[in-house]
Write a protein that holds these residues in place. Sequence first.
Motif, PDB file in Angstrom:
ATOM      1  N   HIS A   1      26.668 -15.738  33.952  1.00  0.00           N
ATOM      2  CA  HIS A   1      27.770 -14.799  33.698  1.00  0.00           C
ATOM      3  C   HIS A   1      27.602 -14.106  32.350  1.00  0.00           C
ATOM      4  CE1 HIS A   1      30.195 -15.601  37.203  1.00  0.00           C
ATOM      5  NE2 HIS A   1      30.159 -16.904  36.974  1.00  0.00           N
ATOM      6  N   TYR A   2      27.084 -14.822  31.358  1.00  0.00           N
ATOM      7  CA  TYR A   2      26.873 -14.213  30.038  1.00  0.00           C
ATOM      8  C   TYR A   2      25.922 -13.026  30.144  1.00  0.00           C
ATOM      9  CZ  TYR A   2      28.799 -18.563  28.070  1.00  0.00           C
ATOM     10  OH  TYR A   2      29.590 -19.634  27.756  1.00  0.00           O
TER      11      TYR A   2
ATOM     12  N   ILE B   1      27.498  -9.992  32.017  1.00  0.00           N
ATOM     13  CA  ILE B   1      28.416  -9.213  31.185  1.00  0.00           C
ATOM     14  C   ILE B   1      27.642  -8.364  30.170  1.00  0.00           C
ATOM     15  CG2 ILE B   1      30.205  -9.394  29.396  1.00  0.00           C
ATOM     16  CD1 ILE B   1      31.298  -9.688  32.200  1.00  0.00           C
TER      17      ILE B   1
ATOM     18  N   THR C   1      25.966 -20.039  33.492  1.00  0.00           N
ATOM     19  CA  THR C   1      25.649 -19.304  32.263  1.00  0.00           C
ATOM     20  C   THR C   1      25.100 -17.918  32.574  1.00  0.00           C
ATOM     21  OG1 THR C   1      23.452 -20.292  32.106  1.00  0.00           O
ATOM     22  CG2 THR C   1      25.257 -21.418  30.945  1.00  0.00           C
TER      23      THR C   1
ATOM     24  N   GLN D   1      34.992 -20.559  35.432  1.00  0.00           N
ATOM     25  CA  GLN D   1      35.902 -19.707  34.666  1.00  0.00           C
ATOM     26  C   GLN D   1      35.687 -19.857  33.164  1.00  0.00           C
ATOM     27  OE1 GLN D   1      39.689 -20.922  36.462  1.00  0.00           O
ATOM     28  NE2 GLN D   1      39.933 -18.849  37.268  1.00  0.00           N
ATOM     29  N   SER D   2      35.273 -21.017  32.721  1.00  0.00           N
ATOM     30  CA  SER D   2      35.078 -21.227  31.287  1.00  0.00           C
ATOM     31  C   SER D   2      33.882 -20.453  30.746  1.00  0.00           C
ATOM     32  CB  SER D   2      34.928 -22.720  30.979  1.00  0.00           C
ATOM     33  OG  SER D   2      33.764 -23.235  31.587  1.00  0.00           O
TER      34      SER D   2
ATOM     35  N   ILE E   1      33.230 -17.250  31.733  1.00  0.00           N
ATOM     36  CA  ILE E   1      33.485 -15.826  31.944  1.00  0.00           C
ATOM     37  C   ILE E   1      34.509 -15.342  30.923  1.00  0.00           C
ATOM     38  CG2 ILE E   1      34.237 -14.074  33.590  1.00  0.00           C
ATOM     39  CD1 ILE E   1      33.457 -16.047  35.826  1.00  0.00           C
ATOM     40  N   LYS E   2      34.139 -14.342  30.175  1.00  0.00           N
ATOM     41  CA  LYS E   2      35.031 -13.791  29.143  1.00  0.00           C
ATOM     42  C   LYS E   2      35.771 -12.557  29.659  1.00  0.00           C
ATOM     43  CE  LYS E   2      33.601 -16.867  26.310  1.00  0.00           C
ATOM     44  NZ  LYS E   2      34.159 -18.147  26.592  1.00  0.00           N
ATOM     45  N   ALA E   3      36.155 -12.592  30.895  1.00  0.00           N
ATOM     46  CA  ALA E   3      36.920 -11.511  31.533  1.00  0.00           C
ATOM     47  C   ALA E   3      37.943 -12.190  32.433  1.00  0.00           C
ATOM     48  CB  ALA E   3      35.990 -10.611  32.345  1.00  0.00           C
TER      49      ALA E   3
ATOM     50  N   THR F   1      39.656 -13.799  35.457  1.00  0.00           N
ATOM     51  CA  THR F   1      39.106 -14.402  36.665  1.00  0.00           C
ATOM     52  C   THR F   1      40.237 -14.869  37.567  1.00  0.00           C
ATOM     53  OG1 THR F   1      38.962 -16.578  35.642  1.00  0.00           O
ATOM     54  CG2 THR F   1      37.008 -15.198  35.487  1.00  0.00           C
TER      55      THR F   1
END
Length: 133
Positions: free
Chosen positions: A76-77, A80, A74, A106-107, A109-111, A113
């Motif tokens: 990653h949120y 970003i 989390t 990967q789930s 990350i909204k970029a 991958t």
Amino acid sequence: MPENLNKNLINKYDLTIGSFYFYNNFMVSEVKKGVTFSVENSSELFKLIEKHFNKNTPFFYIANRKNSYSFNPTGHYEFIELFPNAKAFAVIAYDQLSIRIAKFEQSFIKAPTGIFDNLEDAIIWGKEKIRSH
């Protein structure tokens, strides 16, 4: 690092959490074995990312997972939110467990991958993502 990549290296930083290599539009992380990699212990790294890429330069991040370490996906949120100019994330995985962990992450990350087995392919992929952005 591959020899031909070293000539394009802008700077390498050895921090308590690992080594970080900065290039024109990407960075490579090699987190130390046994570290719990988190937003909380990455403030020094975040300052370096801002120094090299500020908030305007698009870049991609490569996690070279040579070592086993812990990471809360989390995070990653928050990454970003801090660095919206991070346009892609790549993981270099060396075994099946690392591949499974990377697929799970990967789930979060909204970029774009990618999961790779070598640094060269990850760099080529990341450069394509920057160009197409």
